[in-house]
Each structure stands twice: as C-alpha cells, then as structure tokens.
Design a protein around this motif. Structure first.
Motif, PDB file in Angstrom:
ATOM      1  N   LEU A   3      -8.118  10.671  12.209  1.00  0.00           N
ATOM      2  CA  LEU A   3      -8.287  10.928  13.809  1.00  0.00           C
ATOM      3  C   LEU A   3      -8.644  12.504  13.928  1.00  0.00           C
ATOM      4  O   LEU A   3      -7.810  13.229  13.423  1.00  0.00           O
ATOM      5  CB  LEU A   3      -7.303  10.295  14.581  1.00  0.00           C
ATOM      6  CG  LEU A   3      -7.075   8.825  14.234  1.00  0.00           C
ATOM      7  CD1 LEU A   3      -5.905   8.490  15.242  1.00  0.00           C
ATOM      8  CD2 LEU A   3      -8.375   7.877  14.634  1.00  0.00           C
ATOM      9  N   ILE A  29       0.675  -1.240   0.029  1.00  0.00           N
ATOM     10  CA  ILE A  29       0.189  -0.092   0.066  1.00  0.00           C
ATOM     11  C   ILE A  29       0.967   1.342  -0.004  1.00  0.00           C
ATOM     12  O   ILE A  29       0.734   2.214  -0.852  1.00  0.00           O
ATOM     13  CB  ILE A  29      -0.933  -0.044   1.249  1.00  0.00           C
ATOM     14  CG1 ILE A  29      -1.681  -1.081   1.123  1.00  0.00           C
ATOM     15  CG2 ILE A  29      -1.747   1.161   1.360  1.00  0.00           C
ATOM     16  CD1 ILE A  29      -2.881  -1.360   2.403  1.00  0.00           C
ATOM     17  N   LYS A  69     -11.365   1.823  -2.206  1.00  0.00           N
ATOM     18  CA  LYS A  69     -10.541   1.452  -1.155  1.00  0.00           C
ATOM     19  C   LYS A  69      -9.006   1.584  -1.613  1.00  0.00           C
ATOM     20  O   LYS A  69      -8.184   2.368  -1.070  1.00  0.00           O
ATOM     21  CB  LYS A  69     -10.896   0.185  -0.793  1.00  0.00           C
ATOM     22  CG  LYS A  69     -11.064  -0.082   0.737  1.00  0.00           C
ATOM     23  CD  LYS A  69     -11.690  -1.460   1.051  1.00  0.00           C
ATOM     24  CE  LYS A  69     -10.681  -2.474   1.044  1.00  0.00           C
ATOM     25  NZ  LYS A  69     -11.089  -3.767   1.425  1.00  0.00           N
ATOM     26  N   MET A 103     -12.778  -8.276  -0.068  1.00  0.00           N
ATOM     27  CA  MET A 103     -12.400  -8.286   1.443  1.00  0.00           C
ATOM     28  C   MET A 103     -13.215  -7.199   2.185  1.00  0.00           C
ATOM     29  O   MET A 103     -12.620  -5.879   2.355  1.00  0.00           O
ATOM     30  CB  MET A 103     -10.962  -7.899   1.413  1.00  0.00           C
ATOM     31  CG  MET A 103      -9.863  -8.960   0.823  1.00  0.00           C
ATOM     32  SD  MET A 103      -9.875 -10.337   2.027  1.00  0.00           S
ATOM     33  CE  MET A 103      -9.397 -11.604   1.004  1.00  0.00           C
ATOM     34  N   LEU A 104     -14.304  -7.329   2.262  1.00  0.00           N
ATOM     35  CA  LEU A 104     -15.255  -6.262   2.881  1.00  0.00           C
ATOM     36  C   LEU A 104     -16.096  -6.985   4.091  1.00  0.00           C
ATOM     37  O   LEU A 104     -16.218  -7.928   3.910  1.00  0.00           O
ATOM     38  CB  LEU A 104     -16.378  -5.832   1.960  1.00  0.00           C
ATOM     39  CG  LEU A 104     -15.880  -5.143   0.715  1.00  0.00           C
ATOM     40  CD1 LEU A 104     -16.817  -4.898  -0.259  1.00  0.00           C
ATOM     41  CD2 LEU A 104     -15.253  -3.866   0.842  1.00  0.00           C
ATOM     42  N   VAL A 105     -15.869  -5.932   5.209  1.00  0.00           N
ATOM     43  CA  VAL A 105     -16.585  -6.646   6.422  1.00  0.00           C
ATOM     44  C   VAL A 105     -18.009  -6.190   6.055  1.00  0.00           C
ATOM     45  O   VAL A 105     -18.437  -5.070   5.947  1.00  0.00           O
ATOM     46  CB  VAL A 105     -16.163  -5.447   7.457  1.00  0.00           C
ATOM     47  CG1 VAL A 105     -16.848  -6.290   8.763  1.00  0.00           C
ATOM     48  CG2 VAL A 105     -14.730  -5.919   7.442  1.00  0.00           C
ATOM     49  N   LEU A 144     -12.064   8.678  16.180  1.00  0.00           N
ATOM     50  CA  LEU A 144     -12.457   8.729  14.667  1.00  0.00           C
ATOM     51  C   LEU A 144     -13.203  10.006  14.140  1.00  0.00           C
ATOM     52  O   LEU A 144     -13.919  10.494  14.858  1.00  0.00           O
ATOM     53  CB  LEU A 144     -13.438   7.505  14.403  1.00  0.00           C
ATOM     54  CG  LEU A 144     -12.742   6.247  14.434  1.00  0.00           C
ATOM     55  CD1 LEU A 144     -13.862   5.174  14.244  1.00  0.00           C
ATOM     56  CD2 LEU A 144     -11.649   6.068  13.499  1.00  0.00           C
ATOM     57  N   ILE A 192     -12.196   3.159   4.866  1.00  0.00           N
ATOM     58  CA  ILE A 192     -11.147   3.944   5.796  1.00  0.00           C
ATOM     59  C   ILE A 192     -10.413   2.867   6.589  1.00  0.00           C
ATOM     60  O   ILE A 192      -9.469   3.205   7.272  1.00  0.00           O
ATOM     61  CB  ILE A 192     -11.601   5.345   6.549  1.00  0.00           C
ATOM     62  CG1 ILE A 192     -12.606   4.496   7.642  1.00  0.00           C
ATOM     63  CG2 ILE A 192     -12.324   6.163   5.628  1.00  0.00           C
ATOM     64  CD1 ILE A 192     -12.821   5.729   8.662  1.00  0.00           C
ATOM     65  N   LEU A 193     -10.979   1.780   6.644  1.00  0.00           N
ATOM     66  CA  LEU A 193     -10.260   0.751   7.878  1.00  0.00           C
ATOM     67  C   LEU A 193      -8.866   0.465   7.375  1.00  0.00           C
ATOM     68  O   LEU A 193      -8.268   0.471   6.554  1.00  0.00           O
ATOM     69  CB  LEU A 193     -10.904  -0.788   7.507  1.00  0.00           C
ATOM     70  CG  LEU A 193     -10.520  -1.880   8.524  1.00  0.00           C
ATOM     71  CD1 LEU A 193     -10.821  -1.348   9.854  1.00  0.00           C
ATOM     72  CD2 LEU A 193     -11.143  -3.082   8.124  1.00  0.00           C
ATOM     73  N   GLY A 194      -8.199   0.787   8.595  1.00  0.00           N
ATOM     74  CA  GLY A 194      -6.603   0.815   8.381  1.00  0.00           C
ATOM     75  C   GLY A 194      -6.073   2.121   8.037  1.00  0.00           C
ATOM     76  O   GLY A 194      -4.682   2.429   8.159  1.00  0.00           O
ATOM     77  N   PHE A 198     -20.136  -3.496   8.368  1.00  0.00           N
ATOM     78  CA  PHE A 198     -19.706  -2.189   8.489  1.00  0.00           C
ATOM     79  C   PHE A 198     -20.412  -1.553   7.328  1.00  0.00           C
ATOM     80  O   PHE A 198     -20.673  -2.161   6.421  1.00  0.00           O
ATOM     81  CB  PHE A 198     -18.122  -2.060   8.124  1.00  0.00           C
ATOM     82  CG  PHE A 198     -17.293  -2.457   9.341  1.00  0.00           C
ATOM     83  CD1 PHE A 198     -15.896  -2.560   9.386  1.00  0.00           C
ATOM     84  CD2 PHE A 198     -17.979  -2.728  10.744  1.00  0.00           C
ATOM     85  CE1 PHE A 198     -15.149  -2.408  10.235  1.00  0.00           C
ATOM     86  CE2 PHE A 198     -17.110  -3.209  11.688  1.00  0.00           C
ATOM     87  CZ  PHE A 198     -15.897  -3.039  11.658  1.00  0.00           C
ATOM     88  N   GLU A 241      -7.373   5.459   8.851  1.00  0.00           N
ATOM     89  CA  GLU A 241      -8.512   6.102   9.640  1.00  0.00           C
ATOM     90  C   GLU A 241      -8.053   7.507   9.896  1.00  0.00           C
ATOM     91  O   GLU A 241      -6.869   7.795  10.024  1.00  0.00           O
ATOM     92  CB  GLU A 241      -9.099   5.580  11.034  1.00  0.00           C
ATOM     93  CG  GLU A 241      -9.733   4.208  10.955  1.00  0.00           C
ATOM     94  CD  GLU A 241      -8.656   2.989  11.042  1.00  0.00           C
ATOM     95  OE1 GLU A 241      -7.555   3.292  11.137  1.00  0.00           O
ATOM     96  OE2 GLU A 241      -9.267   1.995  11.050  1.00  0.00           O
ATOM     97  N   ARG A 251      -6.111   4.942  -0.846  1.00  0.00           N
ATOM     98  CA  ARG A 251      -4.723   4.747  -0.242  1.00  0.00           C
ATOM     99  C   ARG A 251      -3.786   5.409  -1.021  1.00  0.00           C
ATOM    100  O   ARG A 251      -2.433   4.883  -1.029  1.00  0.00           O
ATOM    101  CB  ARG A 251      -4.353   3.133   0.106  1.00  0.00           C
ATOM    102  CG  ARG A 251      -5.421   2.859   1.386  1.00  0.00           C
ATOM    103  CD  ARG A 251      -5.503   1.482   1.369  1.00  0.00           C
ATOM    104  NE  ARG A 251      -6.210   1.154   2.766  1.00  0.00           N
ATOM    105  CZ  ARG A 251      -7.321   1.579   2.937  1.00  0.00           C
ATOM    106  NH1 ARG A 251      -8.215   2.157   2.280  1.00  0.00           N
ATOM    107  NH2 ARG A 251      -7.705   1.243   4.295  1.00  0.00           N
ATOM    108  N   GLN A 260     -16.914   2.731   6.337  1.00  0.00           N
ATOM    109  CA  GLN A 260     -16.052   2.233   7.424  1.00  0.00           C
ATOM    110  C   GLN A 260     -15.050   1.056   6.626  1.00  0.00           C
ATOM    111  O   GLN A 260     -13.972   1.106   7.078  1.00  0.00           O
ATOM    112  CB  GLN A 260     -16.662   1.379   8.416  1.00  0.00           C
ATOM    113  CG  GLN A 260     -17.465   2.372   9.567  1.00  0.00           C
ATOM    114  CD  GLN A 260     -18.644   1.580  10.179  1.00  0.00           C
ATOM    115  OE1 GLN A 260     -19.105   0.813   9.777  1.00  0.00           O
ATOM    116  NE2 GLN A 260     -18.427   1.591  11.550  1.00  0.00           N
TER     117      GLN A 260
END
Lengths: 375, 511, 307
Positions: free
Chosen positions: B112, B82, B159, B94-96, B118, B106-108, B99, B110, B163, B103
């Motif tokens: 702040l 990445i 996603k 590869m998706l939750v 968050l 931005i996972l990994g 969520f 994030e 990145r 979410q």
C-alpha cells in the motif's frame, strides 16, 4: 444430534419443523408487542375452525393460492423461479372476465370457454418469460417482476376502457350468471332455494353464507395431474433433468430452450386456470382498478416454497396459507393484534424452510467432531 | 519415529484426520530433509492431498504434531502456514481468472502507498525481482485466462516465493504439462533446492518420482506405508508399494485388425467460445476394430473438436461423416442416432444428473425408447430391470445403489456407470474423453479392458486423453493434435515418447 | 426550455437516488458472491424505520441513519441463512422480501394506531441549496442532499473496488473463494460484512424515498424499486459506475412518467406507469452481455472445497 440430523433430512419433517418454528417466532413477536401469544393462537384457531362457514371460507381462500403455488412449484421443479405468477394470474383474471362479460353462451359452454381463455392467457403471459430466458438468457426473476407490474397497469388500463368499463365504476361488468362456478349458485339465490338450504345443517350454512365453488376440486385435480406428469411421464423426466443439470440433458439430446418455454407455458396456464376459477367462483366476479398487487402470486411463492415444490404438497401448503390469511382477521377482532403479524409469520416460515435445509449438514459437521476417535 | 532435528525442513508425526466417520489419515509419518525434493506417492484418494492440506493449515489434524526445522508449530490456517514459510501450489490452480498475473501474486499481501491505496508499481518491482532471481520469466500484466497452463503454474510458484516460502508443496504439478514443460519444471525445482528451498511433490506419476525426487514416502488408504530412497527402487516396486499388490503397468491386447472407416473428419474448422479459431482444419479417420488415440496438450482444440462432434456447437466449415452420413452442424440427438456414444470428459457436468437416482441415470439416453416408455409414460419396472443388469455387469458399488442419488457414488463407480451405459447403446463409434481421470489403478485397468473388448467386437473407438502413457499403451493408432490440427499419425509401437512430446509441443517430425 | 430541462434532470436524479442506494447495496453483496434479491424488503423496512423515527424524533438525519440500521438488521437474517446455514440464497431473499414489509406494516400498525401508513413527517431531508423557495433553474436544481450522498457512495465504491486492497479481496472472494481462502483471506467473514452493508445501503435507499421524495411511509412507497435496482446492477455489468448509470436511466423513465402523466398528455397514465418496467426488459434484451457475473455467485463456500 445425529438422530435429529437424519430426521431433518426428510422433507415432511423439515417443513413441519419450519412451520412450528415460524409460529413460535410469531408468538414471541406478539408477546414482545404486548399481546398474549396463547390467546392469539387460540383466536387464530377459532377464526379458522369454529364455524363451518369459516372452514369453507378457508378452503375458498386457499383455492387460488394452490393454483399459483402450483404455478411456482412446477416451474421450480425444472429449475425456474416463477416469480411472474402474480402477473400471469392478473392477466388470467382480465382475459376470463372480458370473455365472461362479452360472450353469452349457456353455462355448459360458457364455463369451459372462460376456463380455457384464462389458461391460454396465463400460458401466453408465462410464455413471454420463457421466451425471454430461452432466447436472450434473461433471468426469469427479473423479467417476471417487470411483467408483474406491466400486467397490473395493463389490467387497470383495459378494465377502464370505454368498451369494457361499467358506467362510472372503476371496473368491468360482472361475469354473467351462466359463467359462474359457484355450487348451486343460481338456485340458492331464489326464495325457495334459500328456504331449503336454511334447514340443512352444515352444508346449508356453507352454501348460503359463502362463495362455495368448484375451484378447490379442480385445484386438487390439477395438483394430481402435475404430480403424475412429473413422476411418471417422459416430459416430466426431461423437465427435471433440465432443471437439475441442463448440460447432461443437452448431452442426451434434450432441447433445453424448448423445455424452458414449455415449462413456463404450463406454469402460466395453471396460474391462468386459477385466475379463471377465482373470477367465476368468487363475488364480485369482475375486475377493478387495483392500487397494489393482491398478492395471489406472491403468496403462491410462499406456498410453493413451504410445499418443498411438491405439487401435492401445494394443496396442504395452500390450505395453511388460506387458514393463516383468513383466520388472521380474527386476531384483530379477538385480541386486538394487528393482522400484519400474519405477513411476518409467513415470511418467517419461509425463512425457516430455507435455513432448515442446511441444518443437517451443520449438525453432522459439529456432531462428527464430538464423536471422538472412533477407529 | 525419527528424532526431531533441525536437519529436517518439516516433520509430521502421528497425523490422524477424520471427516465425520471417514478416516482420511491414520497415524501418518512424514520427514523431509532440508534441501531435498521429497515425493509423496499414493493413489487417488489415498490421502496425500489431505496430508498436505493439514500442513498448509486448510485442515486441522485430529491427532499428531508438526515440527518445522526442529521446532513444534501449530498451523491453524493458511495465514499461519504462509507466515511459517510454507507455500503451496494446488493441483487445481487457485488463480482468479479475471485478474492479472500481478494481481493474483499480490492478493492478500498487497503493497500500500502512504494514502492507503494499492501501490501496484512497487509490487511489480518486487515481483519482477523475485522472478529474475529464480529464473522464472512471466508477463505480469497478462490475465490468467489468457496464459497457458504451464505459465499459470509458474504464477503459483512465484506466488509462494513472493511470500517468502522456504518449503514448497507442489500438488500433482505435472498433470497438465507437456514432456518438455515437465523437464523445465524439474530444472526449476532443482534450482530452487540449490538456493536452499525444500520441496514436497505430491504425485501418482512413477516416472516423475524417479526423475525429480530424492526420497519418496508412500501412502495407501490413509496409512503410512514406507519411505524409500528413489534411486534404490524401480517403477514396478513403487507401484506395488502404492497399491499393496503387484500391478501390471502395460495393457495387454491383441493386434488390431481394422475394417472400413466409420468416422471421417475432413478439414474441420471450429471457433471457440470467444470466436477465435480453435480447430483449424482437422482431418481424422477412425476405423472399425481400431482404437485411435488423440495425443495432445489441453488447449489445442480437443475440447472444441469434441463439442462439435457431439453437436453442442457449430463448425465454421468442414465435414464430419459418420457411416457416410454428414452429421456436423446438427443437434446432439442426431449425433447420438447416427451411432455415436460419448463418455464425456466431465462426468458431473455432461455425464450424469447427480440428483437423479442411479436407475434414472442408467436410462438417461434411453428413456424415450421402448421398453422404457410407452405413449409418453415411463415404464418404471423396465427401467429398474435394465439398471440392475448394468450395475451387476459393470460392478458398480455399492450393489444396492439403484435408488440412491448418483451424486452419492464414488467417482470410480460413477464412471463405471457412465461407461456401462454408453457401451450398452451398442454404438458404432465409442468416444472416450479422459475416461480414467481421477480413477485409481484398478479402475483404470478395468476401463482400458472395456475399451479393448469393445474394439475386439468390431467397434471404432476414439480416445482423447492428456495422459501420454494412456494413449501410448491403449491406442492402435496415435494421432497428435497441435494448434487445432492433426499434425502426425503413427501406428502403435513406431514412435517413442520424446518424439510425441515434440510434436505435441509444435516441433517438426524427424524424417 | 432550460426550465424544463433542469426540472427533468432534477427529477431524474431524485428518483434514481433510492435505486442507486439499493443498487450499490445489491452490488456489494453480489460482488462477493452472495445473491441478494432481498434488497426490496430491506428498502421497505428502511423506508418505514426512517419515516417512523423521523416522525417521533423530529430529526430527518436520525431517521436516515436508523433506516440504514433497520436494513442492516434485516440483512443479518439473509447473511446468516446464506453463509452460516448455506441455504438457497434466492429463497432466503424471498423470505426477506416477505418479512421486511410484514414487519414494517406490523410495527407501523402498533405505533400508528392500526394504520398501515405513517403520519407525514415535518422534517424532511434538507435540500442542497437550503430552504430557498426560488422558482426557475435554481429552484429546480434544489434537490435533496441524498442525491449527492448517493453519488458519493457510488464514487466511493468505485475507489474501494479498484484502488484498495479490500476491493481486490472482495472481487477475489466473489470470483474464486477457494483461492482467496488459501491466501489467508477470511471468505465468509468478508461475505457476511458485505451482506450487512448491502442491507444498510438498501435501508438508506428506502429512507431517501420516505424522507425525501414523499414524506411518509405507505404500503406502496417502495413499489418494485429494489428489483429495478437489481436489474440495474445486471446491465451495469456489476460495476459501480455501470449500476449508477443504469439507475439514472430508470430514474429518467420514472421522471417521464411523472412529468407527462401530471398534465394533459396523450398517453394514458397507466401506460406511462408501465414505462420503467418495459424499459428494463428492453434494455436487458438489447444490452446484456453474458458471463460477467462474479464467477462464484450464489455458491456457498465450504472450507477446503476445491471449487
């Protein structure tokens, strides 16, 4: 490395390795606590093997554990974790005792009646777990644990009811002589019986000084029956299919809910049978108020896990437990070490049994890299 | 080997990767020019995904080097990849699911706020900006489990872009899309390339290679075969390169001569597991000696239809009749007894007990009957005999696999076992759901041949597949499912792919 | 009237506290996908460690912290077995439930001359309002400080899960570890840490019993409370606030047992004792929703796997 990995794939090797590691770990702990490990193992061995009556007591002590081990192992084979074996055992004891105390039949009828009562009560109690899972999807670990506690308090409550309580004691009457399953139980108590037995070397001592009963024989038979059931019958095929992959089982027309219930009924019945034989075969032949679990079911978990869930394996695993638990008393006497080391030993053996499952995979992963470029 | 140069977005040289004793990749070459769409072609199990997993840092190669824009790099984990500007869209997303889109994106990575919690507002702004820049519209607050597969793929692409990916790897991206969605994806890819990105697509779909990519590298059984300019070759040539020999791309069969109807479905209504109508009044008929293929995109009611047909779930209303007998709302046992055999979509879930031996799996739907059991006891000798026959007839490999666990067979051999077993039931209706998923070209051919052979014996065959080519090649009658209903029925040869794609996506028939 | 109500509230909160700690411990492990039924054993060793350290050092807080340490150390076994060796997590949990009490009793035997109970401690966990011996409402509500700590832990965990990036990572690892891995999240490292945290929390739970509710460790101080806390997590639907509420409910059942059983009540004490356990089953039957557990629960994660 790969040779070790291959060897460890065989269940028997794995279990022997786990037992060895567990004993070694116990030795290390004892050494740290200041007790000589070698002498401790020797004391343990002495406590198990040095006298015929010791060996007899080990067998007697292991009998209920073989039954609860079978109750857990059988359920395991079909994917269910029968932590409720403790409660099934307690209920089996209660029911057997109540029948054994109140019903007065000749031995040839009394004993089968008590055994069947124990089986029925255990089956019913195990069936509750099966029903809760089949109908409501409640996990058998949680319901089993809850029912264990309910059984404990229920037993305490019932055995103190005026109808069943004996006078001022904290328990019931004893099961009548006719209902006991000791070997030559009545005869050995008579004057002439005792005299004859004193003269017979090994077996005379065993019969006079221990509660030798037929429970062990029945335990072995039960294990054999369950083994045949699993390996050679339609029912065993279905139960294992459900345990490994309930979706595929459903796809070929097997009724999953019915199977879950049936398994728990059988497992409960086995535990209940063990309970009935325990009550009828061991003094004091009665149920009293318990402040905590006696641990038959909990130890049964260990027995089943160490046996790798094999019914025949439970016989040996049960004997191992019986030996450790009984011989462990000698530790205190001979070496001064607290008998609680036995509890740790058992836990450690189970722990190693769990871990060793994963070792072949790990060895292969790291062994493969070291092999280099083969092609 | 090509010279290392900045002209190439990525160069992989001499890549070898072993898993234990199995050699997945040997000395593989890949050179992707910057600003191109480069396809990686190979059969299932050829090693294309493994090669890309090495590039993305999920695996480390045992030998070989990787160069990005002329510089040698070490990629030890996805984080490294990445950071180096490589993004990957996996074949199995590869998706939750629980969520939201935001979410997942931005996972990994994030954003702040000053207090360390968050900052979703800031994240949302940034993601919206990226989506707009590349023309990918999406609802950021929707849950993954609630959006379509095509949308989910977009989430995966965003996603990667979020990145800062300059090199995008897409693994079998068109497997789950309709013909129209595939066109849209190709447009998006060409867009991205114009903005300066480079794209690698892994695929075994010859048509898409021709339509979307500029260059194609072919891998076969872990070895590098060739790299060709796509416009200089045709599909047959590509297929030959992929497999190593000439391949028939069209199924050979005689014309069908259907008899009377064996399966009749009338106005079937079935709810999905969330209680929402998934099958909304389905009508279908399958006749003896006919292969009916249901064409459609995943999620239009096929799953619920088959589950109701199999007896796993209840239908809300409607009738399923088999040989004149109503079988809806009964149990799987009744369905099987009525003369239906099903080759399930998920062979590991419904088709096999992986821990059982091959013998036990071979009799999985027969153990209750003579001669495999008698008065409650299993007859092991008979079981072994039957299994041996099945293994030989269906060419299940390795030949001595009878006692091994079914889980140790390859996917193709597992499927052969299942198909052989179901066919041996001598059913009146054979239902095959995604029967060639994950199989290589040779195995696919053999499965199709089996289906046609059974049809010629007079069986009724119901084929459900998401591969439009398969439906069009194998079926005698094509039924298109959309939104829980059969929208149109065609005889083979009377309709083309575009028309089918249109109906599959909800369009109307051209009169 | 108000007197009885405040007494009931206080006892409920006191009895819930150990289960809240253990429940939160179980929750944080389960959220990342590692089944942990060993909380019972971790509570037990924590209960013992807390009582023993407090007895010898005279300091309850030191005991409390050491209890967490003990629980955490036991949790390392479970973490190693489940994550490194990828074994069956339920079996490993059972092993922990055997080793924990076994070790507790063994060390107790060594330290306290063969007894399986510790001597009563002189210094217990302080109360909220200090050492007042007031009767009445204020006296009733003067609960152990651990009650407040437990509540803060629950609130803290809520914040962690839903407002921080760590919470997002945690949940992702429990739902779809492969997805988390491809985004650079260290799955197994996170799981390992959370399992240890679960042991620490369970240890605190044990100490809150032996240093708060009673004042010593006996073989039956932790009587199934670890398991009840697991049930609480299940029908709190794997959320911190849900688990806290469920633990309150169970604490309430236990409080009833204490209040009604002490005096001259119609219901026999044994039947009362059954209440919490019967209640658990009834609640599970009535209220459990299916399919809310973390999706990857119980499955060890292997790098590069596609599930």
């Amino acid at each position: 490395m790969n040779k070790i990995a291959d060897a460890l794939k065989k269940p028997v090797i794995r279990i022997l390795a786990a037992i060895l590691l567990g004993l070694m770990a116990a030795g290390v702990i004892l050494a740290i606590a200041g007790y000589p490990p070698a002498a401790s193992i020797a004391a343990l061995g002495k406590g198990i093997f040095s006298k015929p009556k010791y060996i007899s007591n080990v067998i007697i002590k292991s009998t209920p554990l073989i039954f609860t081990g079978l109750a857990v192992a059988f359920a395991f084979k079909t994917g269910l974790f029968n932590i409720g074996a403790e409660g099934q055992f307690i209920i089996g004891c209660l029911a057997s005792t109540l029948v054994g105390v109140t019903v007065k039949l000749p031995a040839v009828l009394q004993i089968p009646l008590i055994l069947i009562t124990g089986m029925a009560a255990g089956a019913a109690y195990g069936g509750i777990i099966g029903l809760l899972k089949a109908k409501f999807g409640i996990h058998e670990v949680i319901s089993g644990i809850m029912l264990n506690w309910i059984a404990l308090y229920l037993s305490n409550y019932v055995c103190m009811l005026p109808a069943f309580r004996k006078g001022d004691t904290n328990g019931t009457d004893q099961v009548s002589e006719a209902g006991r399953t000791l070997i030559l139980g009545a005869w050995k108590k008579t004057g002439e019986g005792a005299a004859v037995l004193k003269k017979i070397p090994v077996f005379g001592e065993i019969l006079l000084k221990t509660d030798a009963n037929i429970g062990f024989v029945i335990a072995v038979l039960t294990a054999v029956v369950l083994a045949i059931l699993l390996k050679n019958t339609i029912k065993g095929f279905e139960l294992q299919a459900v345990g490994y992959n309930k979706y595929a089982a459903e796809a070929v027309g097997i009724n999953i809910r019915k199977n879950i219930l049936e398994v728990m009924l059988i497992a409960g019945a086995v535990a209940g049978l063990g309970a009935a034989l325990y009550i009828t075969g061991n003094s004091p032949h009665k149920v009293t108020v318990l402040s905590a679990f006696e641990g038959m079911g909990t130890n049964g978990l260990g027995v089943a896990l160490i046996a790798g869930s094999s019914p025949i394996g439970c016989i040996f695993s049960g004997l191992l437990f019986g030996g450790l638990l009984y011989g462990g008393q000698a530790l205190q006497y001979e070496v001064g070490a607290p008998t609680e080391i036995i509890n740790i030993t058992i836990g450690t053996i189970v722990f190693f049994v769990a871990i060793i499952q994963g070792v072949p995979k790990l060895l292969e992963k790291y062994g493969g890299r070291r092999k280099g470029h083969a092609e | 080997m090509k010279t290392i140069s900045k002209e190439y977005a990525v160069q992989m040289h001499g890549i070898t990767k072993k898993f234990g004793t199995f050699c997945a990749l040997k000395n593989v070459e890949l050179n992707v020019r910057a600003g191109t769409i480069h396809s990686l072609l190979g059969e299932n199990g050829a090693g294309k995904s493994t090669l890309m997993n090495v590039l993305y840092g999920l695996y480390q190669a045992d030998e070989g080097e990787i160069y990005l824009n002329g510089e040698k790099v070490k990629i030890k984990s996805p984080s490294d990849a990445i950071d180096l500007g490589i993004g990957m869209v996996h074949q199995h997303f590869m998706l939750v699911e629980r969520f939201t889109v935001l979410q997942n994106i931005i996972l990994g990575e994030e954003k702040l706020s000053r207090t360390g919690i968050l900052d979703m507002k800031k994240a949302k702004r940034e993601v919206e900006e990226i989506a707009e820049r590349y023309g990918l519209s999406i609802d950021l607050d929707a849950k993954i489990c609630d959006i379509t597969v095509g949308m989910q793929q977009r989430v995966e692409i965003i996603k990667a872009l979020y990145r800062g990916a300059n090199l995008l790897i897409l693994d079998e991206p068109t497997a789950v899309l309709t013909p129209q969605e595939i066109q849209e994806l190709i447009k998006i890819m060409k867009n991205l390339v114009e903005s300066g990105k480079s794209i690698i697509i892994i695929t075994h779909k010859l048509k898409e290679i021709k339509a979307a990519s500029d260059i194609c590298t072919v891998i076969c059984r872990g070895r590098y075969i060739d790299t060709v300019k796509v416009k200089d070759v045709n599909e047959n040539q590509l297929a030959a390169l992929m497999v190593g020999h000439d391949v028939k791309l069209v199924v050979e069969k005689e014309k069908a001569e259907p008899g009377e109807a064996v399966l009749e479905v009338e106005d079937l209504v079935v709810d999905n597991e969330r209680g929402i109508e998934a099958v909304k009044g389905l009508n279908l008929q399958v006749r003896r000696g006919e292969i009916v293929g249901i064409a459609g995109i995943d999620g239009n009611g096929q799953k619920e239809f088959i589950e109701a047909l199999s007896g796993f779930i209840k239908a809300r209303s409607g009738v399923i009749r088999m040989n004149g007998r109503e079988i809806q709302n009964t149990v799987p046992e009744t369905v099987l007894e009525s003369g239906i055999s099903i080759i399930p979509e998920d062979r590991h879930k419904r088709g096999l007990v992986l821990e059982f031996s091959v013998i036990e799996n071979a009799v999985l739907n027969k153990y209750r009957k003579e001669p495999f059991s008698n008065r409650g006891f299993l007859k092991k000798a008979e079981m072994e005999k039957f299994a041996a026959g099945l293994i030989e007839e269906c060419d299940v490999r390795p030949a001595d696999c009878a006692m091994t666990q079914a889980g140790n067979l390859s996917g193709g051999n597992q499927q052969k076992l299942i198909i052989g077993r179901e066919v041996s039931n001598d059913p009146d209706l054979l239902v095959a759901v995604q029967p060639t998923r994950g199989l290589d070209v040779g195995a696919i051919e053999s499965v199709h041949k089996t289906l046609i052979r059974e049809r010629d014996k007079g069986k009724a065959i119901l084929l459900v597949s998401f591969e439009l080519d398969e439906i069009m090649n194998v079926s005698d009658t094509i039924a298109v499912i959309y939104d829980g209903k059969i929208q149109a029925v065609y005889e083979q040869g009377t309709v083309d792919e575009n028309e089918l794609g249109l109906i599959m996506a909800g369009g109307k028939q051209h009169e | 009237m108000l007197n009885s109500v405040t007494l009931l509230i206080a006892i409920t909160l006191m009895y819930s506290t150990p289960m809240v700690f253990a429940g939160l411990g179980n929750l944080i492990s389960e959220k990342t996908g590692v089944i942990n039924i060993g909380v019972e054993g971790m509570m037990t060793i924590g209960a013992f460690a807390g009582a023993a350290v407090c007895y010898f050092s005279g300091n309850a807080w030191l005991g409390f912290l050491c209890a967490g340490l003990a629980g955490g150390m036991l949790a390392v076994l479970h973490a190693a077995a489940s994550i490194v060796f990828q074994c069956d997590q339920t079996v490993s949990g059972i092993a922990v439930n055997l080793i924990g009490p076994g070790a507790a009793l063994f060390i107790c035997s060594l330290l306290f001359e063969g007894a399986t109970s510790t001597q009563p401690v002189s210094d217990k966990i302080p109360k909220i309002f200090g050492d007042i011996s007031a009767e009445g409402i204020l006296g009733n509500l003067n609960m152990d400080v651990t009650v407040v700590i437990a509540f803060l832990m629950a609130a803290g965990m809520w914040l962690l899960f839903y407002k921080t990036k760590w919470g997002l990572h945690l949940q992702a690892v429990g739902e779809h570890p492969a997805a988390a891995d491809t985004l650079g999240i260290k799955v197994n490292r996170l799981r390992f840490g959370c399992v240890i945290a679960s042991g620490v929390l369970a240890g605190f739970g044990g100490a809150s019993v032996t240093l708060g509710i009673v004042s010593q460790f006996t073989p039956i101080t932790i009587a199934g409370q670890g398991f009840i806390s697991i049930a609480a997590v299940i029908f709190g639907k794997w959320t911190p606030h849900g688990a806290y509420g469920a633990c309150l409910l169970f604490g309430f059942a236990q409080a009833l047992t204490v209040l009604l059983g002490g005096g001259e009540s119609v219901i026999p004490s044994q039947i009362l004792a059954m209440l919490p356990y019967i209640l658990t089953i009834v609640m599970l039957v009535l209220f459990v929703g299916r399919g809310v557990a973390p999706k990857a629960s119980g499955k060890p994660y292997e790098k590069g796997s596609r599930t």
